[in-house]
Write an enzyme that holds these catalytic residues in place. Sequence first.
Site, PDB file in Angstrom:
ATOM      1  CE1 TYR A 142      -2.447   4.801  -5.770  1.00 42.88           C
ATOM      2  CE2 TYR A 142      -2.984   6.858  -4.647  1.00 42.88           C
ATOM      3  CZ  TYR A 142      -3.356   5.598  -5.096  1.00 42.88           C
ATOM      4  OH  TYR A 142      -4.624   5.149  -4.858  1.00 42.88           O
ATOM      5  CE  LYS A 193       0.949 -10.644 -11.047  1.00 47.39           C
ATOM      6  NZ  LYS A 193      -0.099 -11.676 -10.849  1.00 47.39           N
ATOM      7  CG  ASP A 225      -2.571 -12.688  -8.655  1.00 41.55           C
ATOM      8  OD1 ASP A 225      -1.680 -12.769  -7.787  1.00 41.55           O
ATOM      9  OD2 ASP A 225      -2.531 -13.326  -9.730  1.00 41.55           O
ATOM     10  CG  ASP A 249      -6.227   2.884  -3.226  1.00 45.32           C
ATOM     11  OD1 ASP A 249      -6.842   3.376  -2.260  1.00 45.32           O
ATOM     12  OD2 ASP A 249      -6.619   2.977  -4.404  1.00 45.32           O
ATOM     13  CG  ASP A 253     -11.374   0.774  -0.715  1.00 46.43           C
ATOM     14  OD1 ASP A 253     -10.755   1.428   0.158  1.00 46.43           O
ATOM     15  OD2 ASP A 253     -12.162   1.295  -1.532  1.00 46.43           O
TER      16      ASP A 253
HETATM   17  C1  IPM Z   1      -7.371   6.317   0.012  1.00 45.16           C
HETATM   18  C2  IPM Z   1      -8.082   7.031  -1.104  1.00 45.16           C
HETATM   19  C3  IPM Z   1      -7.111   7.965  -1.788  1.00 45.16           C
HETATM   20  C4  IPM Z   1      -6.015   7.120  -2.394  1.00 45.16           C
HETATM   21  C5  IPM Z   1      -7.746   8.893  -2.844  1.00 45.16           C
HETATM   22  C6  IPM Z   1      -8.871   9.707  -2.265  1.00 45.16           C
HETATM   23  C7  IPM Z   1      -6.718   9.772  -3.495  1.00 45.16           C
HETATM   24  O1  IPM Z   1      -8.638   6.118  -1.970  1.00 45.16           O
HETATM   25  O2  IPM Z   1      -6.874   7.003   0.931  1.00 45.16           O
HETATM   26  O3  IPM Z   1      -7.335   5.093  -0.001  1.00 45.16           O
HETATM   27  O4  IPM Z   1      -6.162   6.623  -3.515  1.00 45.16           O
HETATM   28  O5  IPM Z   1      -4.998   6.942  -1.737  1.00 45.16           O
HETATM   29 MG    MG Z   2      -8.484   4.078  -1.339  1.00 39.73          MG
END
Ligand code: IPM
Ligand code: MG
Length: 362
Positions: A142, A193, A225, A249, A253
């Site tokens: 990032y 990785k 993975d 990230d 999710d």
């Molecule tokens: C998160 C979000 C952020 C990220 C975005 C909104 C920039 O997806 O906090 O996980 O990618 O870190």
């Molecule tokens: Mg995110």
Amino acid sequence: MTFKILVLPGDGIGVEIMAEATKVLDVLRRDFGLDLETIEGYLVGGAAIDAFGNPLPEETLLAARAADAVLLGAVGGPKWEGLAYEVRPERGLLGLRAELGLFANLRPAVLYPQLSDASTLRKEVVAGLDLMIIRELTGGLYFGQPRGRRTLANGEQQAFNTLVYSESEIERIGRVAFEIARKRKKKVCSVDKANVLECTELWREVMIRVHQDYPDVALSHMYVDNAAMQLVRWPLQFDVMVTENMFGDILSDAAAMLTGSIGMLPSASLDAHGKGMYEPIHGSAPDIAGKGLANPIATILSVAMMLRYTLNMPAMAEHVEKSVESVLDADLRTRDIYTENHRQVSTGEMGDAIVTALRSRK
Ligand code: IPM
Ligand code: MG
């Protein structure tokens, strides 16, 4: 000493969920005698772009620096999607993380037994889920330099990002993971990785080295993975996972969805001194904004994380968490977690019920 909490609602449902979290803060102040002050009126994200043409205005950054903790709603929305990369709402969030040095992102994924029907995974796969993803938040892909776009000699566009970590960056996030594991089931899985990327080969080496200071914690390693696969195959094998910014990230999710709704999950982003920014994992959900459909629980649980990690008040954090559980026990559900035979309530009704439960715990 008065704790100063900067409240940044941001965009979309950020505004309405933050209103509910603020009610909780009021109860903590009035009924529980917590010495805290909320600082309001500052903008971040799309709202700040509209007002100042900048997703992270200087005055907001200064207020964040001056505060002991930041409580953030969510940023972004279709309105700002076409803008240049540097002035998108997300830059406000990334800017706060970088400027405040919030390198340790804690993302717990806990399945409440009351919601075991809401998960897309079979009950026996997710029942009892309680895992903590620790995502490195200010380095890696990032933020790595160089990054950008260039035009090649043949006129073709090329774009690039850099995955880079120094030993000290890996070491400090490793220590956070081991310390947290010590207070849990004492298991850390480091995700990398290392079979392909030098950067995460170094990551693995440093993790092994840091681990020598934590012999009471078990350390394992997993390729990213495989980790994605294992999260949906057998999530109960994990206690603490620690990983690179973008891997975290993505994996967080996936982990969030194991619990049924992303509307339930809080997060903490900490610096080296315990200062933190606390926010729900979900986004600004512009499609349901202003309709009273949003679930305020992730934000209210973020307040609980703030009590635990910045204010060092675990008992108070537990009061908030138990209050959330009690409204779930009472069958109240916002739309995202609604299943048959429960009572669907609005954002405000959910907040009010949690506040009432919290008061009764005094
Ligand atoms: C998160 C979000 C952020 C990220 C975005 C909104 C920039 O997806 O906090 O996980 O990618 O870190
Ligand atoms: Mg995110």
